[in-house]
Design a protein around this motif. Structure first.
Motif, short mmCIF file in Angstrom:
data_model
loop_
_atom_site.label_atom_id
_atom_site.label_comp_id
_atom_site.label_asym_id
_atom_site.label_seq_id
_atom_site.Cartn_x
_atom_site.Cartn_y
_atom_site.Cartn_z
N TYR A 1 27.90 11.93 -8.45
CA TYR A 1 27.27 10.81 -9.17
C TYR A 1 25.75 10.94 -9.06
CZ TYR A 1 31.93 8.85 -9.05
OH TYR A 1 33.27 8.66 -9.22
N ASN A 2 25.02 10.08 -9.75
CA ASN A 2 23.60 9.95 -9.44
C ASN A 2 23.44 8.67 -8.64
OD1 ASN A 2 20.95 9.48 -9.19
ND2 ASN A 2 20.42 9.69 -11.34
N TYR A 3 23.44 8.82 -7.34
CA TYR A 3 23.31 7.68 -6.42
C TYR A 3 22.05 7.84 -5.57
CZ TYR A 3 28.00 5.67 -7.21
OH TYR A 3 29.11 5.05 -7.73
N ARG A 4 21.01 8.45 -6.17
CA ARG A 4 19.80 8.70 -5.38
C ARG A 4 18.95 7.45 -5.21
NH1 ARG A 4 19.81 13.41 -8.90
NH2 ARG A 4 18.47 12.21 -10.28
N LEU A 5 18.17 7.45 -4.14
CA LEU A 5 17.14 6.44 -3.94
C LEU A 5 15.83 7.05 -4.44
CD1 LEU A 5 16.77 3.61 -2.56
CD2 LEU A 5 16.02 4.83 -0.53
N THR A 6 14.92 6.21 -5.00
CA THR A 6 13.65 6.77 -5.48
C THR A 6 12.67 6.95 -4.32
OG1 THR A 6 12.63 4.62 -5.86
CG2 THR A 6 13.93 5.53 -7.68
N ASP A 7 11.61 7.71 -4.60
CA ASP A 7 10.59 7.93 -3.58
C ASP A 7 9.82 6.66 -3.24
OD1 ASP A 7 10.81 10.58 -2.75
OD2 ASP A 7 8.61 10.77 -2.82
N ASP B 1 0.83 -1.21 0.00
CA ASP B 1 0.00 0.00 0.00
C ASP B 1 0.87 1.26 0.00
OD1 ASP B 1 -2.13 -1.70 0.05
OD2 ASP B 1 -2.59 -1.44 2.18
N ALA B 2 1.94 1.22 0.78
CA ALA B 2 2.82 2.40 0.87
C ALA B 2 3.47 2.70 -0.48
CB ALA B 2 3.89 2.18 1.93
N VAL B 3 3.89 1.65 -1.18
CA VAL B 3 4.53 1.85 -2.49
C VAL B 3 3.51 2.35 -3.49
CG1 VAL B 3 5.72 0.72 -4.42
CG2 VAL B 3 6.32 0.13 -2.06
N VAL B 4 2.33 1.73 -3.49
CA VAL B 4 1.29 2.13 -4.46
C VAL B 4 0.90 3.59 -4.23
CG1 VAL B 4 -1.10 1.72 -5.16
CG2 VAL B 4 0.45 -0.22 -4.83
N ALA B 5 0.76 3.99 -2.97
CA ALA B 5 0.39 5.38 -2.67
C ALA B 5 1.44 6.33 -3.24
CB ALA B 5 0.25 5.57 -1.16
N THR B 6 2.71 5.96 -3.14
CA THR B 6 3.77 6.83 -3.66
C THR B 6 3.76 6.84 -5.19
OG1 THR B 6 5.07 6.36 -1.71
CG2 THR B 6 6.23 7.36 -3.54
N LEU B 7 3.48 5.69 -5.78
CA LEU B 7 3.41 5.63 -7.26
C LEU B 7 2.29 6.53 -7.78
CD1 LEU B 7 3.93 1.80 -7.95
CD2 LEU B 7 5.53 3.67 -8.42
N LYS B 8 1.24 6.70 -6.97
CA LYS B 8 0.12 7.56 -7.40
C LYS B 8 0.34 9.02 -7.03
CE LYS B 8 -3.41 3.96 -7.26
NZ LYS B 8 -4.48 3.35 -6.42
N SER B 9 1.44 9.32 -6.32
CA SER B 9 1.69 10.70 -5.88
C SER B 9 2.39 11.47 -6.99
CB SER B 9 2.56 10.69 -4.62
OG SER B 9 3.91 10.45 -4.98
N ASP B 10 2.75 12.71 -6.70
CA ASP B 10 3.41 13.55 -7.71
C ASP B 10 4.86 13.17 -7.94
OD1 ASP B 10 1.12 14.97 -8.13
OD2 ASP B 10 1.60 16.51 -6.64
N TYR B 11 5.44 12.42 -7.02
CA TYR B 11 6.88 12.16 -7.11
C TYR B 11 7.21 10.68 -7.20
CZ TYR B 11 7.24 16.95 -5.41
OH TYR B 11 7.14 18.30 -5.28
N LEU B 12 7.97 10.31 -8.20
CA LEU B 12 8.53 8.96 -8.23
C LEU B 12 9.93 8.99 -7.62
CD1 LEU B 12 7.48 7.36 -11.62
CD2 LEU B 12 6.34 7.33 -9.41
N THR B 13 10.60 10.13 -7.80
CA THR B 13 11.92 10.28 -7.18
C THR B 13 12.07 11.72 -6.71
OG1 THR B 13 14.26 9.76 -7.47
CG2 THR B 13 13.19 10.86 -9.31
#
Ligand SMILES: *Cc1c(COP(=O)(O)O)cnc(C)c1O
Length: 399
Positions: free
Chosen positions: A258-264, A18-30
């Protein structure tokens, strides 16, 4: 028949999904709000001032080596009984890895061996130490930090196996792995076999504000939007003279990052998993107790992780006779035990850098006997009993 039993596995709950799905539906993926939320919760969990979320544990190690300015030729000490990434981060920056042997009781980097190395060379020869909380057992970071201070070295604590683990300091106070009090930087991984799964992911913790700021920059190409630190003039930034502040678009790349970011959405998963971390450790400790009791009086077991205060039990290791025989026998019975680790100094890459058999006798003798039994929170008691009974069967029925 039992279903196959791995040595470790992730546990994904409906709340995680649920937490991942909520983030996927939000304005930010990363680069959204979940990253900071995860960082703050993680810093709070281990007791550090700062936390920086990154793409994986290896990226965390690389950024630490960069932030500590490891240079060509710098010598850094670590343990051979670890995942190669603990050592490789030094090589990414052109430094030289010096392996020191392990303590055969704890399987951790032997501080006496480290001290011998330091005393055998002129001050300044070594730049840092990377101790590893192997299997989930915390190194005595107080002792390492005293030694490091005495010799002017930094410390990166590789705590990939030990989020939530702790050691007791000389006053008997519990000190959590990565709490920032002893190591300059500590790192964690969120690979699915680790305690907290984010798919891929990593975290760096520290109490040092300067290092924290430099990690934030290095994680994103060496770019900053903090006008306090800008080096170019406002007039240059605006493209014409007569301006009194930096324009909104302006940013600077000040160092090579570098680009070593974690996604949202990974941060959302990590955050949700973190809320169950203590529960997971409790269960791991229960399993450790059962293993310890089962093998206590067995002559063919030469050593085991045992029940140790503060141990986070990423792994439960036993040392046995005929390890390879046991490994194969367990596999035939769909129990996928694992070996942690083939000593790092004997990997062909490090052999090319002069390391050879016989260099680190404790690590090499440990490697011949060690095997990691299944250890993860969702391992059921009847599955664990099956694992134990198969170990007994191999040795006692003389297969
Ligand atoms: C897993 C692990 C790493 C690397 O983490 P990744 O997220 O897989 O890059 C580094 N050190 C140790 C001890 C590990 O177990």
């Amino acid at each position: 028949m039992m279903k196959p039993i791995p040595y470790g596995r992730q546990h994904i709950s409906q709340e995680d999904i649920d937490a991942v799905v909520a983030t996927l539906k939000s304005d930010y993926l990363t680069q959204g709000p979940k990253i900071l939320e995860f960082e703050n919760a993680f810093a709070n969990y281990v007791g550090s001032k700062y936390a920086v979320a990154v793409a994986n544990g290896t990226a965390a190690l690389h950024l630490c080596a960069l932030a500590l300015e490891v240079q060509k030729g710098d010598k850094v000490i670590t343990t051979p009984i670890t995942f190669a990434a603990s050592a490789n981060c030094v090589r990414y920056c052109g430094g030289e890895v010096v392996f020191a042997d392990i303590d055969p009781e704890t399987y951790l980097l032997d501080i006496n061996k480290v001290e011998e190395l330091l005393l055998a060379s002129p001050k300044g020869t070594y730049k840092g130490i990377i101790p590893v909380d192997f299997a989930g057992r915390s190194v005595d970071m107080e002792a390492f930090s005293l030694l490091a201070k005495e010799h002017g070295l930094w410390i990166i604590e590789d705590s990939c196996h030990a989020p939530g683990g702790f050691f007791k300091d000389s006053k008997g106070v519990q000190q959590k792995c990565g709490n920032g009090k002893f190591a300059d930087l500590a790192i964690f991984s969120f690979h699915p076999v680790k305690h907290i799964a984010a798919g891929e992911g990593g975290m760096i913790t520290t109490n040092d504000e300067e290092l924290y700021k430099s990690l934030l920059m290095l994680r994103t190409h060496g770019i900053t939007k903090d006008s306090e630190t800008f080096k170019n003039s406002i007039d240059f930034a605006a493209g014409q003279s007569g301006f009194s502040e930096y324009p909104g678009w302006y940013m600077e790349m000040q160092t090579l990052g570098y680009n070593y970011r974690l996604t949202d959405f990974q941060s959302a998963l990590g955050l949700s998993q973190l809320s169950r971390a203590e529960e997971g450790i409790e269960r791991r400790r229960e399993l450790a107790k059962v293993y310890q009791n089962a093998f206590r009086d067995k002559k063919y077991v030469k050593g085991q992780s045992g029940v140790i205060d503060g141990h986070a039990y990423h792994l439960y290791v036993i040392e046995v006779d005929d390890r390879t025989g046991l490994y194969n026998y367990l596999r035939e019975h769909k129990i996928y035990a694992q070996i942690h680790y083939i000593p790092c100094h004997l990997m062909p890459y490090y052999r090319d850098q002069k390391w050879k058999e016989g260099d680190l006798p404790q690590a090499e003798s440990y490697y011949k006997k060690c095997i990691s039994l299944p250890m993860y929170p969702t391992l059921e008691s009847k599955e664990q009993q099956y694992v134990i009974s198969q170990v007994f069967e191999f040795y006692e029925k003389g297969v």
